[in-house]
Design an enzyme around this catalytic site. Sequence first.
Site, short mmCIF file in Angstrom:
data_model
loop_
_atom_site.label_atom_id
_atom_site.label_comp_id
_atom_site.label_asym_id
_atom_site.label_seq_id
_atom_site.Cartn_x
_atom_site.Cartn_y
_atom_site.Cartn_z
N LEU A 1 0.82 -1.17 -0.24
CA LEU A 1 0.17 -0.05 0.09
C LEU A 1 0.99 1.20 0.05
O LEU A 1 0.54 2.17 -0.65
CB LEU A 1 -0.98 -0.08 1.18
CG LEU A 1 -2.23 -0.77 1.04
CD1 LEU A 1 -2.25 -2.12 1.14
CD2 LEU A 1 -3.19 -0.43 2.21
N GLY A 2 1.84 1.40 0.91
CA GLY A 2 2.67 2.61 1.10
C GLY A 2 3.86 2.29 1.78
O GLY A 2 4.03 1.29 2.69
N GLU B 1 1.11 6.82 7.02
CA GLU B 1 2.29 7.12 6.36
C GLU B 1 3.15 8.42 6.87
O GLU B 1 4.18 8.56 7.12
CB GLU B 1 2.50 7.03 4.86
CG GLU B 1 2.01 5.89 4.50
CD GLU B 1 3.09 4.71 4.88
OE1 GLU B 1 3.92 4.71 5.44
OE2 GLU B 1 2.71 3.32 4.95
N HIS C 1 4.41 8.42 10.14
CA HIS C 1 5.75 7.77 10.21
C HIS C 1 7.04 8.93 9.78
O HIS C 1 7.76 9.10 10.36
CB HIS C 1 5.92 6.81 9.32
CG HIS C 1 5.64 5.51 9.66
ND1 HIS C 1 5.71 5.02 11.11
CD2 HIS C 1 4.91 4.50 9.15
CE1 HIS C 1 5.10 4.02 11.28
NE2 HIS C 1 4.53 3.42 10.28
N ASP D 1 6.54 2.28 21.93
CA ASP D 1 6.38 3.25 20.90
C ASP D 1 7.03 4.65 20.93
O ASP D 1 6.54 5.53 20.35
CB ASP D 1 4.99 3.09 20.43
CG ASP D 1 4.13 3.97 21.32
OD1 ASP D 1 4.33 4.18 22.47
OD2 ASP D 1 2.86 4.22 20.69
N ASP E 1 -9.40 1.53 7.36
CA ASP E 1 -9.46 2.92 7.31
C ASP E 1 -10.79 3.37 8.15
O ASP E 1 -10.50 4.29 8.75
CB ASP E 1 -9.68 3.27 5.87
CG ASP E 1 -8.40 3.44 5.31
OD1 ASP E 1 -7.40 2.65 5.69
OD2 ASP E 1 -8.17 3.81 4.14
#
Length: 550
Positions: free
Chosen positions: A186-187, A232, A235, A252, A289
């Site tokens: 996807l990415g 994304e 990130h 995290d 999503d």
Amino acid sequence: MKQKLLLTLWCLFLLSSITAQKKRNCYTMDNFEYRKIKNPSIKDKLDELEKFTQKKLLEIKEKDQKIERDIIKIPVVVHIIYSNDDENISMKQIQSQIDVLNEDFRRLNSDKTEQWLQAADSGIEFYLAQVDPNGNLTNGVTRKFSSRTSWGTADAMKLSSQGGVDAWNTSEYFNMWVCNIGGGILGYAQFPGGEAATDGVVMGHQYFGSSDKGTDFYLSAPFDKGRTTTHEVGHFLNLRHIWGDGGCGVDDFVEDTPESDGSNFGCATTHESCGSLDMVQNFMDYSDDACMNLFTIGQKNRMRAVLEEGGVRNELALSDKTTNLSCSASIPSGLSASNITYDEATISWEQVTNASYEIRYRPVGANDWFLITASQIPTIIKDLTGLTEYEVQVKSICPSESSDYSPTITFITTETPPMYCESAGTNVSDEHIQIVQIGTINNTSETNTGYSDYTDISTNLEKGIEHTITVTPEWSDTVFKEGWGVFIDYNQDYDFDDEGEVVYVKEPSSEVPFTGTFVIPDNALSGATRMRVVLKFNSTPDACGIFSYG
């Protein structure tokens, strides 16, 4: 190359079919562990980045009231690379993705809930750039047709030298590439601190935009609400996966996200792990999503840390690519073609004030147009086919409108001359050939692009006697084992396939310089003769081929 990608946070979303449900998975940490083996110094670099981030988080915590008032607005350029009409996604679909980003990052999304009290407005917004790097007005989108149907994850889509599109200045523009990555991916995103030339995010066409904001979009459920890009961008702004890419106890680096034993799929709202309810609605999990709806206060502060003063992305946060210039998108006139060769032509037209342009061209009679975005007049179109008649049109682009295409002109390319096979490394930031010495040649490479042409340099070599060639590589950091080879087209027939034309090859070694000897056969043709020198990481090279490192 091996190091160039080391500071890249690879988020490779893979689609699979398990129990009839589409799921996604991310190879970020797998890739990170592999890169640490190749370049152990990567851990130190990321540790330094994390130290700065934690220091900045403390400052943000102390000045929280001030930070809340500051809205950071980031200019975006979207590079569309397509191989068919579906992939050439509409401006409306592109804008739907920008709208989703603004809703998600400002907590204005209509699907937000009050379940998690730490849900936050990050105070970060995005807009399509209105001014391009040359000062012309733009709609913030470039388009390029390519016959390539899969781009992989080695950043080829980000480099014009590999058929992709070069980034606009990454300290001034947030670059997004939209292309078919292949393999169900996807990415992926590049983590802060990576190489400038490849900085940005990459998404597939079918996961860029939201089906909630229009019809006839090229999207694929259940990843059709624009949240792949939201993830994304998280990130890109220094967020990790919410479960820390490990089990309970793995961090995290965000205080207010609950621990989790792993990623969540679908919309598992009742799933508990590590003694608490999982935050499956977080944009940095792997939920569908429609299930995602929040960033937390801690995630907001972590993202803003890289954008505030001293942060890796502070220049981007300060960049202003809005404009007050006027622009009327009229049809360009005076279209012409000149300097026509077998593989390129120079296209000119009359300027439209403050506009940028789209050029489309194709062989006469073909169905599909090749399309490029241009801001300079004239513009050279490349990769044409010899002895072919082409038709060309151009239109002007302003931030809020585009003109119709101009009337068509045609031209015919010249005949294609004989060509040697391709040979190049696609990732060249770690090593390259620095010096080649043979006869009177003592050449130092001035470029490091994967392939350099020095056929304007020559030396005279006598047949029947021994000659020595010395090759000196250069490494940017870690010294790797390299194989190398010398190939000479003795019969001048545009290949290196004939007997004796593999002049010298050496198994991978890190001892330098590399030195070899050879004798030119008596039956070699006299005159200008092509020699090729190839360096390849950890492998003995052939004369032809595109390979990853070297």
